[in-house]
Design a protein around this motif. Structure first.
Motif, PDB file in Angstrom:
ATOM      1  N   PHE A   1       0.816  -1.218   0.000  1.00  0.00           N
ATOM      2  CA  PHE A   1       0.000   0.000   0.000  1.00  0.00           C
ATOM      3  C   PHE A   1       0.849   1.267   0.000  1.00  0.00           C
ATOM      4  O   PHE A   1       0.326   2.368  -0.166  1.00  0.00           O
ATOM      5  CB  PHE A   1      -0.909   0.041   1.236  1.00  0.00           C
ATOM      6  N   GLY A   2       2.149   1.157   0.227  1.00  0.00           N
ATOM      7  CA  GLY A   2       3.008   2.308   0.452  1.00  0.00           C
ATOM      8  C   GLY A   2       2.967   3.365  -0.632  1.00  0.00           C
ATOM      9  O   GLY A   2       2.679   4.532  -0.363  1.00  0.00           O
ATOM     10  N   PHE A   3       3.277   2.995  -1.871  1.00  0.00           N
ATOM     11  CA  PHE A   3       3.314   3.979  -2.960  1.00  0.00           C
ATOM     12  C   PHE A   3       1.940   4.588  -3.212  1.00  0.00           C
ATOM     13  O   PHE A   3       1.834   5.775  -3.521  1.00  0.00           O
ATOM     14  CB  PHE A   3       3.843   3.354  -4.253  1.00  0.00           C
ATOM     15  N   LYS A   4       0.894   3.791  -3.084  1.00  0.00           N
ATOM     16  CA  LYS A   4      -0.463   4.310  -3.313  1.00  0.00           C
ATOM     17  C   LYS A   4      -0.784   5.409  -2.316  1.00  0.00           C
ATOM     18  O   LYS A   4      -1.321   6.449  -2.684  1.00  0.00           O
ATOM     19  CB  LYS A   4      -1.491   3.177  -3.209  1.00  0.00           C
ATOM     20  N   ILE A   5      -0.460   5.181  -1.051  1.00  0.00           N
ATOM     21  CA  ILE A   5      -0.754   6.189  -0.032  1.00  0.00           C
ATOM     22  C   ILE A   5       0.144   7.401  -0.222  1.00  0.00           C
ATOM     23  O   ILE A   5      -0.327   8.542  -0.204  1.00  0.00           O
ATOM     24  CB  ILE A   5      -0.612   5.590   1.381  1.00  0.00           C
ATOM     25  N   LEU A   6       1.428   7.175  -0.406  1.00  0.00           N
ATOM     26  CA  LEU A   6       2.365   8.290  -0.545  1.00  0.00           C
ATOM     27  C   LEU A   6       1.979   9.202  -1.709  1.00  0.00           C
ATOM     28  O   LEU A   6       2.029  10.424  -1.595  1.00  0.00           O
ATOM     29  CB  LEU A   6       3.789   7.766  -0.728  1.00  0.00           C
TER      30      LEU A   6
ATOM     31  N   TRP B   1      -7.793   2.270  13.604  1.00  0.00           N
ATOM     32  CA  TRP B   1      -7.136   2.183  12.304  1.00  0.00           C
ATOM     33  C   TRP B   1      -7.462   0.830  11.681  1.00  0.00           C
ATOM     34  O   TRP B   1      -7.433  -0.196  12.359  1.00  0.00           O
ATOM     35  CB  TRP B   1      -5.628   2.379  12.468  1.00  0.00           C
ATOM     36  N   PRO B   2      -7.811   0.811  10.395  1.00  0.00           N
ATOM     37  CA  PRO B   2      -8.262  -0.439   9.773  1.00  0.00           C
ATOM     38  C   PRO B   2      -7.121  -1.436   9.585  1.00  0.00           C
ATOM     39  O   PRO B   2      -5.996  -1.055   9.266  1.00  0.00           O
ATOM     40  CB  PRO B   2      -8.801   0.025   8.421  1.00  0.00           C
ATOM     41  N   LEU B   3      -7.433  -2.699   9.785  1.00  0.00           N
ATOM     42  CA  LEU B   3      -6.457  -3.741   9.509  1.00  0.00           C
ATOM     43  C   LEU B   3      -6.240  -3.827   8.006  1.00  0.00           C
ATOM     44  O   LEU B   3      -7.176  -3.616   7.252  1.00  0.00           O
ATOM     45  CB  LEU B   3      -6.951  -5.087  10.036  1.00  0.00           C
ATOM     46  N   PRO B   4      -5.068  -4.009   7.563  1.00  0.00           N
ATOM     47  CA  PRO B   4      -3.879  -4.431   8.274  1.00  0.00           C
ATOM     48  C   PRO B   4      -3.003  -3.290   8.759  1.00  0.00           C
ATOM     49  O   PRO B   4      -1.849  -3.508   9.104  1.00  0.00           O
ATOM     50  CB  PRO B   4      -3.142  -5.265   7.234  1.00  0.00           C
ATOM     51  N   ALA B   5      -3.506  -2.039   8.767  1.00  0.00           N
ATOM     52  CA  ALA B   5      -2.708  -0.931   9.287  1.00  0.00           C
ATOM     53  C   ALA B   5      -2.353  -1.195  10.748  1.00  0.00           C
ATOM     54  O   ALA B   5      -3.078  -1.885  11.465  1.00  0.00           O
ATOM     55  CB  ALA B   5      -3.475   0.383   9.153  1.00  0.00           C
TER      56      ALA B   5
ATOM     57  N   LEU C   1      -7.314   7.400   3.620  1.00  0.00           N
ATOM     58  CA  LEU C   1      -6.694   6.589   2.566  1.00  0.00           C
ATOM     59  C   LEU C   1      -6.526   5.137   3.003  1.00  0.00           C
ATOM     60  O   LEU C   1      -6.750   4.216   2.207  1.00  0.00           O
ATOM     61  CB  LEU C   1      -5.338   7.175   2.177  1.00  0.00           C
ATOM     62  N   ALA C   2      -6.126   4.931   4.254  1.00  0.00           N
ATOM     63  CA  ALA C   2      -5.988   3.558   4.757  1.00  0.00           C
ATOM     64  C   ALA C   2      -7.345   2.843   4.707  1.00  0.00           C
ATOM     65  O   ALA C   2      -7.428   1.681   4.318  1.00  0.00           O
ATOM     66  CB  ALA C   2      -5.423   3.557   6.168  1.00  0.00           C
ATOM     67  N   CYS C   3      -8.396   3.552   5.076  1.00  0.00           N
ATOM     68  CA  CYS C   3      -9.745   2.960   5.001  1.00  0.00           C
ATOM     69  C   CYS C   3     -10.119   2.640   3.559  1.00  0.00           C
ATOM     70  O   CYS C   3     -10.615   1.550   3.269  1.00  0.00           O
ATOM     71  CB  CYS C   3     -10.776   3.907   5.606  1.00  0.00           C
ATOM     72  N   GLN C   4      -9.860   3.575   2.662  1.00  0.00           N
ATOM     73  CA  GLN C   4     -10.210   3.357   1.257  1.00  0.00           C
ATOM     74  C   GLN C   4      -9.471   2.156   0.685  1.00  0.00           C
ATOM     75  O   GLN C   4     -10.070   1.303   0.020  1.00  0.00           O
ATOM     76  CB  GLN C   4      -9.888   4.611   0.451  1.00  0.00           C
ATOM     77  N   LEU C   5      -8.184   2.055   0.926  1.00  0.00           N
ATOM     78  CA  LEU C   5      -7.396   0.963   0.347  1.00  0.00           C
ATOM     79  C   LEU C   5      -7.703  -0.393   0.957  1.00  0.00           C
ATOM     80  O   LEU C   5      -7.482  -1.418   0.320  1.00  0.00           O
ATOM     81  CB  LEU C   5      -5.904   1.269   0.475  1.00  0.00           C
TER      82      LEU C   5
END
Length: 145
Positions: free
Chosen positions: A52-57, A87-91, A125-129
């Protein structure tokens, strides 16, 4: 006779061998804030799997310090950014920016003097992804007559 043959054909559960290499224990490390950045609000971290890193960044409007190792990306956020948020898993939320020590390195340095990524856009963004609906408690409703 048939009953005894049937019991012979059923595989038995195997025990794993007691000897052999065991995985090394992972120690913890605290993410180091680069010199010159102000951490007056405390420091926590939010981690996501590297996929998820690049998508969030790329989607964040403002970015603070971002660290990465081979498996996780970590964003510094102000202390208490988990208050009333799940915070949503897997965060993974790490109070005190203390994370598993897998050799994280700084991959993004902010332009200003704040090391923080704004937590609400990061949370959304974490929730969306992860396909999780954002949720936080509603303020109490009062009526005045």
């Amino acid at each position: 006779m048939l009953r005894s043959m049937a019991t012979l054909l059923v595989p038995r559960a195997r025990r794993s061998p007691e000897s052999g290499p065991r995985p090394a224990a992972v120690t913890a490390t605290r993410l180091a804030v680069p010199t010159g950045l102000h951490t007056g609000l405390g420091c926590d971290a939010v981690g996501v799997p590297a996929r998820f890193g690049f998508k969030i960044l790329s989607r964040l409007p403002a970015k603070g310090c971002v660290y990465a190792d081979s498996d996780w990306w970590w964003w510094l956020v102000p202390g208490g950014s988990d208050l009333d948020l799940t915070w949503p898993l897997p965060a993974c939320y790490a109070p005190g920016a203390e994370i598993p020590d897998r050799g994280p390195r700084l991959i993004h340095h902010p332009d200003g003097t704040s090391p923080y990524t704004p937590p609400i856009p990061l949370y959304l963004l974490a929730c969306q992804l992860t396909g999780t609906a954002p949720a936080w408690p509603a303020p109490p409703v009062r009526s005045a007559l």
